[in-house]
Each structure stands twice: as structure tokens, then as C-alpha cells.
Write a protein that holds these residues in place. Structure first.
Motif, PDB file in Angstrom:
ATOM      1  N   ARG A  16       0.833  -1.209   0.000  1.00 36.23           N
ATOM      2  CA  ARG A  16       0.000   0.000   0.000  1.00 36.23           C
ATOM      3  C   ARG A  16       0.867   1.258   0.000  1.00 36.23           C
ATOM      4  N   MET A  20       1.164   4.124  -2.945  1.00 34.72           N
ATOM      5  CA  MET A  20       0.856   5.536  -2.680  1.00 34.72           C
ATOM      6  C   MET A  20       2.007   6.456  -3.069  1.00 34.72           C
ATOM      7  N   SER A  22       4.154   5.708  -5.520  1.00 38.93           N
ATOM      8  CA  SER A  22       4.484   5.356  -6.915  1.00 38.93           C
ATOM      9  C   SER A  22       5.815   4.630  -7.073  1.00 38.93           C
ATOM     10  N   TYR A  46      -3.007  -7.215 -10.351  1.00 35.35           N
ATOM     11  CA  TYR A  46      -2.628  -6.167  -9.405  1.00 35.35           C
ATOM     12  C   TYR A  46      -1.109  -6.005  -9.300  1.00 35.35           C
ATOM     13  N   GLU A  70      -0.901   5.653 -12.807  1.00 34.62           N
ATOM     14  CA  GLU A  70      -1.510   5.448 -11.488  1.00 34.62           C
ATOM     15  C   GLU A  70      -1.395   3.977 -11.098  1.00 34.62           C
ATOM     16  N   LYS A  74      -5.585   0.376  -5.554  1.00 32.75           N
ATOM     17  CA  LYS A  74      -6.074   1.600  -4.920  1.00 32.75           C
ATOM     18  C   LYS A  74      -6.156   1.428  -3.404  1.00 32.75           C
ATOM     19  N   GLY A  75      -6.363   0.186  -2.972  1.00 28.48           N
ATOM     20  CA  GLY A  75      -6.460  -0.070  -1.547  1.00 28.48           C
ATOM     21  C   GLY A  75      -6.273  -1.531  -1.211  1.00 28.48           C
ATOM     22  N   TRP A 131      -8.586  -3.624  -3.905  1.00 27.16           N
ATOM     23  CA  TRP A 131      -9.383  -2.940  -4.938  1.00 27.16           C
ATOM     24  C   TRP A 131      -8.540  -1.891  -5.622  1.00 27.16           C
TER      25      TRP A 131
END
Length: 131
Positions: A16, A20, A22, A46, A70, A74-75, A131
């Protein structure tokens, strides 16, 4: 090296944080369960890939990014913890983000997504959501 009370939560946190900021790669101490989770995340798109490094003691995880740079992840959320195990039967398997993500389930037949477990008609320990 510090002793971690929840190695899976540590893995999720490292991934994570890397997403965040990158970062393309992140290193995680290796275990069989972490390898299975990495395989699942790679299969689901993922992760770009992963490999053993440092004489097989660490797992280098390569994150996936979309066309806009991106991160695909995302989480990540840990559901079952060492202090509070969460299990779900075949009829009670949760869905991540209304089906837009995946729920990682540890079953008697291995680590799989919620939809795979639903298809096989089995439940298990709810490891976490992506996700």
C-alpha cells in the motif's frame, strides 16, 4: 530484524505504501502464504510480477500501473488478524467494493479469490480485500 506480529498486514502495508508513493518495487520477507498471495495478485493483474531475492529470504514485488501512471492497487485491507480470525462459509463470502475488487480467501484448497471460492462452493478464512 524486528519481529512482526502480523506478517500479512505488514505485507499489505508495504505494498500500500509503495503504491501511494508510486514506487515500482517493494521487498517483503518471504513465507509460503505471502508467495501464494503474490501469485494471486499477479494472476488478477494487481502486480506485474514477483521474484525471490536475497538468497530466497525476500520477495521482490513489482507493482502494476495503468496507462496514466496510477497504481492499479487503490487499496488493501486486512480482514482476519491473529487476534481476530474471520471465517466465511460458501454462502457468506464477502465482496470487495461491490464486486469491483477481490477478497482473498484461504481455503482447504489453497489461496483464492472470493469468486473462485464461490465457484468451487467452499468457504475459508477471509485474509483481506484488494481494490
Amino acid at each position: 530484524m524486528a519481529v512482526v506480529s502480523d506478517p500479512i498486514a505488514d505485507m499489505f502495508t508495504r505494498i500500500r505504501n509503495a503504491a501511494m508513493t508510486s514506487h515500482r518495487n517493494v521487498r517483503v520477507p518471504v513465507s509460503k502464504l505471502k508467495m501464494e498471495i503474490a501469485k494471486l495478485l499477479h494472476r488478477e493483474g494487481y502486480l506485474r510480477g514477483f521474484q525471490l531475492v536475497g538468497k530466497g529470504r525476500e520477495l521482490r514485488v513489482r507493482l502494476s500501473f495503468d496507462d496514466h501512471g496510477e497504481p492499479v492497487i487503490k487499496g488493501l485491507r486486512r480482514t482476519s488478524t491473529p487476534g481476530r480470525r474471520v471465517y466465511a462459509g460458501k454462502d457468506d463470502l464477502p465482496r470487495a467494493m461491490g464486486g469491483l475488487g477481490i477478497v482473498i480467501i484461504s481455503t482447504s484448497q489453497g489461496v483464492m479469490t472470493d469468486s473462485e471460492a464461490r465457484g468451487k462452493g467452499i468457504g475459508g478464512e477471509v485474509i483481506g480485500e484488494v481494490w
